[in-house]
Design a protein around this motif. Structure first.
Motif, PDB file in Angstrom:
ATOM      1  N   GLN A  68       0.305  48.765 -35.592  1.00 29.80           N
ATOM      2  CA  GLN A  68       1.229  47.764 -36.216  1.00 29.80           C
ATOM      3  C   GLN A  68       2.579  47.279 -35.176  1.00 29.80           C
ATOM      4  N   SER A  69       2.766  48.005 -34.244  1.00 34.85           N
ATOM      5  CA  SER A  69       3.967  47.651 -33.316  1.00 34.85           C
ATOM      6  C   SER A  69       3.866  46.507 -32.486  1.00 34.85           C
ATOM      7  N   GLY A  70       2.514  45.897 -32.336  1.00 32.90           N
ATOM      8  CA  GLY A  70       2.323  44.388 -31.580  1.00 32.90           C
ATOM      9  C   GLY A  70       2.409  45.041 -30.010  1.00 32.90           C
ATOM     10  N   HIS A  71       2.177  46.201 -29.789  1.00 38.22           N
ATOM     11  CA  HIS A  71       1.802  46.530 -28.281  1.00 38.22           C
ATOM     12  C   HIS A  71       0.312  46.559 -27.929  1.00 38.22           C
ATOM     13  N   LEU A  72      -0.437  46.555 -29.106  1.00 43.76           N
ATOM     14  CA  LEU A  72      -1.869  46.459 -28.697  1.00 43.76           C
ATOM     15  C   LEU A  72      -2.410  45.431 -28.005  1.00 43.76           C
ATOM     16  N   GLN A  73      -3.103  45.815 -26.861  1.00 45.72           N
ATOM     17  CA  GLN A  73      -3.723  44.773 -25.964  1.00 45.72           C
ATOM     18  C   GLN A  73      -5.430  44.640 -26.082  1.00 45.72           C
ATOM     19  N   PRO A  74      -5.902  43.477 -25.744  1.00 49.60           N
ATOM     20  CA  PRO A  74      -7.444  43.415 -25.804  1.00 49.60           C
ATOM     21  C   PRO A  74      -8.064  44.286 -24.643  1.00 49.60           C
ATOM     22  N   LEU A  75      -9.340  44.564 -24.976  1.00 44.29           N
ATOM     23  CA  LEU A  75     -10.182  45.162 -23.917  1.00 44.29           C
ATOM     24  C   LEU A  75     -10.011  46.389 -23.633  1.00 44.29           C
ATOM     25  N   THR A  76      -9.110  47.259 -24.167  1.00 43.39           N
ATOM     26  CA  THR A  76      -8.868  48.435 -23.673  1.00 43.39           C
ATOM     27  C   THR A  76      -9.113  49.281 -25.292  1.00 43.39           C
ATOM     28  N   ASP A  77      -9.439  50.541 -25.260  1.00 49.28           N
ATOM     29  CA  ASP A  77      -9.677  51.560 -26.420  1.00 49.28           C
ATOM     30  C   ASP A  77      -8.132  51.515 -27.170  1.00 49.28           C
ATOM     31  N   PRO A  78      -7.880  51.311 -28.388  1.00 45.09           N
ATOM     32  CA  PRO A  78      -6.800  51.507 -28.979  1.00 45.09           C
ATOM     33  C   PRO A  78      -5.897  52.826 -28.918  1.00 45.09           C
ATOM     34  N   VAL A  79      -6.751  53.924 -29.010  1.00 43.22           N
ATOM     35  CA  VAL A  79      -6.400  55.363 -28.931  1.00 43.22           C
ATOM     36  C   VAL A  79      -5.854  55.547 -27.362  1.00 43.22           C
ATOM     37  N   ASP A  80      -6.368  55.254 -26.132  1.00 48.91           N
ATOM     38  CA  ASP A  80      -6.176  55.392 -24.976  1.00 48.91           C
ATOM     39  C   ASP A  80      -4.636  54.406 -24.936  1.00 48.91           C
ATOM     40  N   GLN A  81      -4.729  53.315 -25.472  1.00 46.35           N
ATOM     41  CA  GLN A  81      -3.147  52.629 -25.253  1.00 46.35           C
ATOM     42  C   GLN A  81      -2.306  53.314 -25.841  1.00 46.35           C
ATOM     43  N   CYS A  82      -2.438  53.904 -27.030  1.00 44.05           N
ATOM     44  CA  CYS A  82      -1.508  54.601 -27.929  1.00 44.05           C
ATOM     45  C   CYS A  82      -1.101  55.750 -27.165  1.00 44.05           C
ATOM     46  N   VAL A  83      -1.998  56.593 -26.602  1.00 46.95           N
ATOM     47  CA  VAL A  83      -1.728  57.755 -25.937  1.00 46.95           C
ATOM     48  C   VAL A  83      -1.120  57.447 -24.471  1.00 46.95           C
TER      49      VAL A  83
END
Length: 281
Positions: A68-83
């Motif tokens: 929900q934060s707006g940090h999510l980038q395309p083409l990469t796994d969301p959990v990996d990005q979060c960690v």
């Protein structure tokens, strides 16, 4: 525990633990001692490191807010990005230190893993790494049997997320730690390894010990979904192809509009709202 290690551990825990992570210190020497040289970390043996794992609480405390934060980038796994985001917060919280982050999935150019995560978890005392060699007179003949870590409080309902290396900080007097052997009998170890290797999709191996907490149905449905389809599941991207029939793994594709608009996916992402329970996988 040495005062310096205890202080650093506390600072890292203050950054990560509120978001559903756990932190365990270890020496690089402990890790290198149990592996062939090709897998060694290229640091002096007394170098301090921390193993980071996620508990079931991470899904609500870290992943949902991150989405929900707006940090999510395309083409990469969301959990990996979060960690990665949260491990990056550790670096920012300790700007005076050189901290090298190795995620559990990172590999060298030759595809060799940068860290053997389950080995690191074992030597750090976080979870016991049960392997074929832990079963006397095993019954599997020529079959390949992969090992699996079991956490004393969460069983298999957790994930190893990476290692923080602190080059320049050496702790030669750090006492070795041993993980709790929570599956001590030969019979139970055979059952665990067979469940993990041959029936992992039914989640049963994760209950090798009675866990304090399991993944929610929502979380199980998310992690059952192939990584390439998770953005579509969240309503953040179109799937590359439609499934031929409905399945538990794609539960949310019928619940979430396929849209680039994150706000339309927030219903189930809210910690206050969960979708209907999924059927058994």
């Amino acid at each position: 525990m040495e005062p310096q290690v205890a202080e650093l551990k506390q600072k890292i825990e203050d950054t990560l633990c509120p978001f559903g992570f756990e932190v365990y210190p270890f020496q690089v020497a402990w890790y290198n001692a149990v592996l062939p040289s090709a897998f060694h970390l290229p640091l002096p043996g007394p170098t301090l490191a921390f193993l980071v794992l996620s508990t079931p609480a991470m899904f609500d405390r870290a992943l949902k807010p991150f989405l929900q934060s707006g940090h999510l980038q395309p083409l990469t796994d969301p959990v990996d990005q979060c960690v990665a985001y949260h491990l990056g917060r550790v670096r920012k919280s300790l700007p005076e230190l050189q901290i090298e982050v190795i995620a559990d999935y990172e590999v060298h150019p030759n595809r060799r893993p940068k860290i053997l995560a389950q080995t690191a978890a074992h030597v750090a005392g976080a979870a016991y790494y049960y392997q074929r060699q832990d079963v006397e007179a095993d019954p599997w003949g020529t079959q390949h049997i992969s090992g699996v870590c079991i956490h004393p409080r969460f069983g298999g309902w957790f994930a190893i997320r990476g290692v923080l290396l602190l080059p320049g900080i050496e702790v030669p007097d750090l006492p070795p730690t041993k993980p709790l052997d929570c599956v001590p009998t030969r019979t139970d170890r055979i059952a665990l390894l067979e469940s993990f290797n041959f029936h992992w999709r039914d989640w049963a191996y994760r209950d090798a010990v009675t866990p304090q907490e399991r993944y929610s149905e929502e979380q199980k449905a998310y992690f059952s979904t192939p990584p390439a389809q998770r953005l579509a599941l969240l309503g953040l991207a179109q799937p590359s192809e439609e499934p031929s029939s409905a399945s538990p793994e794609l539960l949310f594709t019928t619940l979430i509009p396929k849209s680039q608009n994150l706000s339309r996916a927030r219903g189930w992402l809210s910690p206050r709202v969960s979708p209907p329970a999924s059927p058994g996988p």
